[in-house]
Design a protein around this motif. Structure first.
Motif, short mmCIF file in Angstrom:
data_model
loop_
_atom_site.label_atom_id
_atom_site.label_comp_id
_atom_site.label_asym_id
_atom_site.label_seq_id
_atom_site.Cartn_x
_atom_site.Cartn_y
_atom_site.Cartn_z
N GLU A 13 0.83 -1.20 0.00
CA GLU A 13 0.00 0.00 0.00
C GLU A 13 0.87 1.25 0.00
N ARG A 14 1.96 1.23 0.75
CA ARG A 14 2.91 2.35 0.73
C ARG A 14 3.39 2.63 -0.69
N ASP A 15 3.82 1.58 -1.38
CA ASP A 15 4.35 1.77 -2.74
C ASP A 15 3.27 2.26 -3.69
N ARG A 16 2.04 1.77 -3.51
CA ARG A 16 0.94 2.25 -4.36
C ARG A 16 0.74 3.74 -4.18
N ARG A 17 0.75 4.21 -2.94
CA ARG A 17 0.55 5.62 -2.66
C ARG A 17 1.71 6.47 -3.18
N TRP A 18 2.91 6.02 -2.92
CA TRP A 18 4.07 6.80 -3.35
C TRP A 18 4.15 6.88 -4.88
N ASN A 19 3.78 5.81 -5.55
CA ASN A 19 3.76 5.84 -7.02
C ASN A 19 2.69 6.79 -7.53
N LEU A 20 1.54 6.82 -6.86
CA LEU A 20 0.51 7.78 -7.22
C LEU A 20 1.02 9.21 -7.06
N ALA A 21 1.76 9.47 -5.99
CA ALA A 21 2.31 10.79 -5.75
C ALA A 21 3.32 11.18 -6.83
N ARG A 22 4.16 10.23 -7.23
CA ARG A 22 5.14 10.52 -8.28
C ARG A 22 4.45 10.79 -9.62
N GLU A 23 3.41 10.01 -9.92
CA GLU A 23 2.65 10.25 -11.14
C GLU A 23 1.96 11.61 -11.10
N PHE A 24 1.46 11.97 -9.93
CA PHE A 24 0.82 13.27 -9.74
C PHE A 24 1.81 14.39 -10.01
N MET A 25 3.01 14.28 -9.45
CA MET A 25 4.02 15.31 -9.66
C MET A 25 4.40 15.43 -11.13
N VAL A 62 5.93 16.53 5.46
CA VAL A 62 6.58 15.59 4.55
C VAL A 62 7.10 16.33 3.34
N VAL A 63 8.36 16.10 3.01
CA VAL A 63 8.95 16.61 1.77
C VAL A 63 9.24 15.40 0.89
N PHE A 64 8.59 15.35 -0.28
CA PHE A 64 8.70 14.19 -1.15
C PHE A 64 9.21 14.64 -2.52
N PRO A 65 10.49 14.41 -2.81
CA PRO A 65 11.00 14.75 -4.13
C PRO A 65 10.51 13.75 -5.17
N ARG A 66 10.28 14.22 -6.38
CA ARG A 66 9.80 13.31 -7.41
C ARG A 66 10.82 12.21 -7.70
N ALA A 67 12.09 12.55 -7.66
CA ALA A 67 13.16 11.57 -7.88
C ALA A 67 13.82 11.28 -6.54
N GLY A 68 13.22 10.41 -5.75
CA GLY A 68 13.79 10.09 -4.45
C GLY A 68 12.74 9.68 -3.45
N GLU A 69 13.17 9.48 -2.23
CA GLU A 69 12.30 9.04 -1.15
C GLU A 69 11.89 10.22 -0.27
#
Length: 264
Positions: A13-25, A62-69
């Motif tokens: 579920e974590r990976d699903r969410r983080w991938n959605l966030a990267r796609e959003f960015m 939370v600071v989430f870079p598109r290329a990174g964790e």
């Protein structure tokens, strides 16, 4: 005692969410997201956007870079101790210890943006836009945000509260399972209240029965809206919880108006 088994969120579920966030960015042309979470004691209405990324305690940034964790900025030592204890009990934290920071002051935000090479980037911000109903003009403190803006004159900060809110409405299978479980706890809270309510019983006893049911089933209900009477126009927490007065005693013919919150 029978062990309580509850649905949980996995790293899938974590990976699903983080991938959605990267796609959003990528769609929005953003290099990073900065998500300001509202305090854990803010009450039943706020949505803890930060916990969508962390699966942890609300009230972080939370600071989430598109290329990174992502990096999680915590408000104080208690959050670090909670993280350590959770790990010791066998949980898998979504944010590893090396990606945690001990404060979320403006200086820490500035340091983190510099660390991630985001000083001249396009950054989507959750916390600047409307957070209804309590914060129609955002939740980020003025002094904090002014310090960040003064330091990063070359960066572009864009409020993305609405599109990000729409993004997280796309529930995954694990989220649906947790939602159903949370709803069942809400049903149990109401059933406990119905079983307790009767003429001559104070509102406070009905309130306590509902909250106790939620706690006993492994939830932390933050509050409850409850009023009683033949034709009540008020809504929200009961008046005896807001000012010094005796809880109202139920009478024959009363209707109880209640809104329960099951936080799972």
């Amino acid at each position: 005692m029978t062990e309580m088994r509850l649905p949980v969120f996995s790293t899938i579920e974590r990976d699903r969410r983080w991938n959605l966030a990267r796609e959003f960015m990528a769609r929005e042309g953003l290099d990073a997201l900065l998500v300001f979470g509202e305090h854990e004691d803010a009450g039943p209405a706020p949505v803890a956007y930060d916990t969508w990324f962390t699966n942890g305690r609300a009230g972080t940034t939370v600071v989430f870079p598109r290329a990174g964790e992502p990096v999680a900025l915590l408000p104080g030592p208690m959050f670090i101790m909670d993280h350590l204890e959770s790990h010791r009990r066998g949980d898998t934290p979504w944010i590893p210890a090396q990606r945690l920071r001990g404060t979320r002051h403006s200086s820490t935000i500035i340091e983190t943006l510099n660390e991630l090479d985001l000083a001249e980037s396009a950054i989507g911000v959750v916390g600047l836009g409307s957070h209804m109903p309590w914060h129609p003009e955002g939740i980020i403190p003025y002094n904090l945000w002014n310090n960040v803006l003064c330091r990063f004159s070359e960066a572009v900060f864009q409020a993305v509260d609405l599109p990000f809110g729409q993004l997280i409405m796309q529930l995954g299978e694990e989220e649906i399972a947790v939602l159903r479980h949370s709803a069942s706890i809400g049903d149990a809270m109401v059933q406990a209240m119905v079983a307790t309510a009767a003429p001559g019983v104070p509102e406070s006893r009905v309130y306590a029965a509902g909250m106790a049911a939620g706690y006993s089933l492994g939830s932390l209900p933050p509050a409850m809206h409850l009023w009683s009477g033949a034709d009540v126009v008020a809504a929200g927490p009961p008046d005896w919880g807001q000012r010094a007065r005796t809880p109202r005693v139920l009478q024959d013919g009363d209707v109880i108006y209640a809104e329960v919150f099951s936080r799972e």
